[in-house]
Scaffold this motif. Structure first.
Motif: not given
Length: 64
Positions: A18-42
Motif C-alpha cells: 500500500t503506497p503512502p497516503g492510502c493507508a486508510g484504504g479505498c473509498t467507494t465510487p459514487a457511481d459505476k462510471y468512476e474509474t479512478a481517484k486522483c491524488r487531489d481527491a477528485s
C-alpha cells in the motif's frame, strides 16, 4: 505502485504494497462510471489510463 480497489472499497493489494497516503484504504465510487481517484481527491471517469488525472497530480488508485 498504484493501489487497486474493489467496487466495495476493499483494497485488492496487500498491506505491504500500500503506497503512502492510502493507508486508510479505498473509498467507494459514487457511481459505476468512476474509474479512478486522483491524488487531489477528485474522481475520474476516464475510459483509458493514459492522461487520467493528469491535471490532478496523477492517479491515487484505480477502482476495479
Amino acid at each position: 505502485m498504484i493501489l487497486l480497489c474493489g467496487r466495495g472499497g476493499t483494497p485488492l493489494t496487500s498491506a505491504s504494497t500500500t503506497p503512502p497516503g492510502c493507508a486508510g484504504g479505498c473509498t467507494t465510487p459514487a457511481d459505476k462510471y468512476e474509474t479512478a481517484k486522483c491524488r487531489d481527491a477528485s474522481l475520474s471517469s476516464s475510459r483509458h489510463s493514459q492522461g487520467t488525472c493528469s491535471h490532478h497530480h496523477g492517479v491515487r488508485y484505480w477502482f476495479k
